[in-house]
Design a protein around this motif. Structure first.
Motif, PDB file in Angstrom:
ATOM      1  N   UNK A  21      -1.151 -36.578  11.197  1.00 25.00           N
ATOM      2  CA  UNK A  21      -0.972 -35.115  11.173  1.00 25.00           C
ATOM      3  C   UNK A  21       0.339 -34.705  11.838  1.00 25.00           C
ATOM      4  N   UNK A  22       0.634 -35.310  12.979  1.00 19.66           N
ATOM      5  CA  UNK A  22       1.867 -34.981  13.701  1.00 19.66           C
ATOM      6  C   UNK A  22       3.090 -35.391  12.885  1.00 19.66           C
ATOM      7  N   UNK A  23       3.068 -36.591  12.323  1.00 16.06           N
ATOM      8  CA  UNK A  23       4.193 -37.072  11.520  1.00 16.06           C
ATOM      9  C   UNK A  23       4.358 -36.216  10.259  1.00 16.06           C
ATOM     10  N   UNK A  24       3.263 -35.812   9.644  1.00 16.50           N
ATOM     11  CA  UNK A  24       3.334 -34.942   8.458  1.00 16.50           C
ATOM     12  C   UNK A  24       4.037 -33.630   8.794  1.00 16.50           C
ATOM     13  N   UNK A  25       3.686 -33.040   9.930  1.00 15.36           N
ATOM     14  CA  UNK A  25       4.349 -31.794  10.354  1.00 15.36           C
ATOM     15  C   UNK A  25       5.831 -32.039  10.633  1.00 15.36           C
ATOM     16  N   UNK A  26       6.132 -33.159  11.276  1.00 14.03           N
ATOM     17  CA  UNK A  26       7.528 -33.516  11.552  1.00 14.03           C
ATOM     18  C   UNK A  26       8.318 -33.578  10.248  1.00 14.03           C
ATOM     19  N   UNK A  27       7.769 -34.239   9.249  1.00 12.45           N
ATOM     20  CA  UNK A  27       8.437 -34.367   7.944  1.00 12.45           C
ATOM     21  C   UNK A  27       8.604 -32.999   7.291  1.00 12.45           C
ATOM     22  N   UNK A  28       7.550 -32.185   7.307  1.00 11.19           N
ATOM     23  CA  UNK A  28       7.598 -30.863   6.680  1.00 11.19           C
ATOM     24  C   UNK A  28       8.647 -29.949   7.304  1.00 11.19           C
ATOM     25  N   UNK A  29       8.883 -30.107   8.593  1.00 12.53           N
ATOM     26  CA  UNK A  29       9.825 -29.232   9.298  1.00 12.53           C
ATOM     27  C   UNK A  29      11.274 -29.688   9.173  1.00 12.53           C
ATOM     28  N   UNK A  30      11.529 -30.771   8.457  1.00 13.53           N
ATOM     29  CA  UNK A  30      12.880 -31.293   8.286  1.00 13.53           C
ATOM     30  C   UNK A  30      13.189 -31.539   6.804  1.00 13.53           C
ATOM     31  N   UNK A  31      13.230 -30.469   6.010  1.00 11.74           N
ATOM     32  CA  UNK A  31      13.387 -30.630   4.553  1.00 11.74           C
ATOM     33  C   UNK A  31      14.723 -31.233   4.122  1.00 11.74           C
ATOM     34  N   UNK A  32      15.748 -31.150   4.954  1.00 11.15           N
ATOM     35  CA  UNK A  32      17.063 -31.641   4.559  1.00 11.15           C
ATOM     36  C   UNK A  32      17.451 -32.943   5.242  1.00 11.15           C
ATOM     37  N   UNK A  33      16.504 -33.567   5.927  1.00 13.63           N
ATOM     38  CA  UNK A  33      16.784 -34.812   6.636  1.00 13.63           C
ATOM     39  C   UNK A  33      16.260 -36.017   5.871  1.00 13.63           C
ATOM     40  N   UNK A  34      17.029 -37.100   5.904  1.00 13.23           N
ATOM     41  CA  UNK A  34      16.531 -38.375   5.384  1.00 13.23           C
ATOM     42  C   UNK A  34      15.654 -38.991   6.458  1.00 13.23           C
ATOM     43  N   UNK A  35      14.454 -39.365   6.086  1.00 14.52           N
ATOM     44  CA  UNK A  35      13.492 -39.913   7.039  1.00 14.52           C
ATOM     45  C   UNK A  35      12.933 -41.211   6.476  1.00 14.52           C
ATOM     46  N   UNK A  36      12.777 -42.198   7.349  1.00 14.22           N
ATOM     47  CA  UNK A  36      12.137 -43.462   6.998  1.00 14.22           C
ATOM     48  C   UNK A  36      10.914 -43.645   7.869  1.00 14.22           C
ATOM     49  N   UNK A  37      10.088 -44.619   7.533  1.00 19.35           N
ATOM     50  CA  UNK A  37       8.840 -44.806   8.269  1.00 19.35           C
ATOM     51  C   UNK A  37       8.533 -46.287   8.441  1.00 19.35           C
ATOM     52  N   UNK A  38       8.338 -46.688   9.689  1.00 24.03           N
ATOM     53  CA  UNK A  38       7.913 -48.046  10.035  1.00 24.03           C
ATOM     54  C   UNK A  38       6.508 -47.980  10.615  1.00 24.03           C
TER      55      UNK A  38
END
Length: 82
Positions: A21-38
Protein backbone atom coordinates in the motif's frame (compact mmCIF):
# COMPACT_ATOMS: atom_id res chain seq x y z
CA UNK A 1 6.38 -10.14 6.90
CA UNK A 2 3.50 -12.48 7.72
CA UNK A 3 2.90 -11.02 11.19
CA UNK A 4 -0.58 -9.53 11.46
CA UNK A 5 0.59 -6.54 13.45
CA UNK A 6 -1.14 -3.76 11.50
CA UNK A 7 -4.79 -2.81 11.51
CA UNK A 8 -6.49 -0.84 8.73
CA UNK A 9 -10.22 -0.17 8.66
CA UNK A 10 -10.70 -2.56 11.58
CA UNK A 11 -9.02 -5.42 9.74
CA UNK A 12 -5.69 -7.00 10.74
CA UNK A 13 -3.26 -7.22 7.82
CA UNK A 14 0.29 -8.46 7.40
CA UNK A 15 3.39 -6.36 6.83
CA UNK A 16 3.78 -7.20 3.13
CA UNK A 17 0.30 -5.79 2.41
CA UNK A 18 1.16 -2.62 4.31
CA UNK A 19 4.37 -2.26 2.32
CA UNK A 20 2.46 -2.76 -0.95
CA UNK A 21 0.00 0.00 0.00
CA UNK A 22 2.78 2.43 0.90
CA UNK A 23 4.77 1.66 -2.26
CA UNK A 24 1.62 2.00 -4.40
CA UNK A 25 1.02 5.49 -2.98
CA UNK A 26 4.68 6.36 -3.54
CA UNK A 27 4.38 5.34 -7.20
CA UNK A 28 1.07 7.19 -7.67
CA UNK A 29 2.53 10.43 -6.29
CA UNK A 30 5.45 10.41 -8.76
CA UNK A 31 3.85 10.27 -12.24
CA UNK A 32 6.91 11.68 -14.03
CA UNK A 33 9.59 9.62 -12.30
CA UNK A 34 11.21 6.43 -13.54
CA UNK A 35 10.88 3.87 -10.77
CA UNK A 36 12.25 0.35 -10.43
CA UNK A 37 11.47 -2.31 -7.86
CA UNK A 38 13.65 -4.89 -6.10
CA UNK A 39 12.47 -7.57 -3.69
CA UNK A 40 14.85 -8.31 -0.82
CA UNK A 41 15.05 -11.91 0.37
CA UNK A 42 17.93 -14.38 0.62
CA UNK A 43 18.96 -12.99 -2.73
CA UNK A 44 17.88 -9.83 -4.49
CA UNK A 45 15.16 -10.20 -7.10
CA UNK A 46 14.59 -7.53 -9.74
CA UNK A 47 10.81 -7.15 -9.90
CA UNK A 48 10.93 -4.28 -12.38
CA UNK A 49 13.70 -2.26 -14.03
CA UNK A 50 13.42 1.52 -14.10
CA UNK A 51 10.23 2.44 -15.95
CA UNK A 52 7.74 5.23 -16.53
CA UNK A 53 4.99 2.64 -17.05
CA UNK A 54 3.56 2.86 -13.55
CA UNK A 55 0.53 0.69 -14.32
CA UNK A 56 2.89 -2.16 -15.28
CA UNK A 57 4.99 -1.44 -12.20
CA UNK A 58 1.93 -1.68 -9.93
CA UNK A 59 0.96 -5.00 -11.55
CA UNK A 60 4.44 -6.33 -10.78
CA UNK A 61 4.20 -5.06 -7.22
CA UNK A 62 1.08 -7.20 -6.76
CA UNK A 63 3.09 -10.28 -7.85
CA UNK A 64 5.46 -9.86 -4.90
CA UNK A 65 4.52 -12.27 -2.13
CA UNK A 66 5.96 -14.04 0.85
CA UNK A 67 7.85 -17.20 -0.02
CA UNK A 68 8.43 -16.41 -3.71
CA UNK A 69 12.17 -16.64 -3.07
CA UNK A 70 14.03 -18.29 -0.18
CA UNK A 71 13.70 -16.62 3.22
CA UNK A 72 16.46 -14.35 4.42
CA UNK A 73 17.61 -10.79 3.90
CA UNK A 74 20.17 -9.88 1.23
CA UNK A 75 20.05 -6.12 1.63
CA UNK A 76 23.60 -5.71 0.27
CA UNK A 77 22.73 -7.61 -2.90
CA UNK A 78 19.55 -5.59 -3.32
CA UNK A 79 21.44 -2.30 -3.02
CA UNK A 80 24.03 -3.52 -5.51
CA UNK A 81 21.36 -4.57 -8.04
CA UNK A 82 19.54 -1.25 -7.60
Amino acid sequence: MQALDFEIDGQRINRIEVVKRVVSRFIDERPNDRIGLNSVRRRALLVSPLTLDHDWLLQNLERVNIGAVDDGTAIGSAIASA
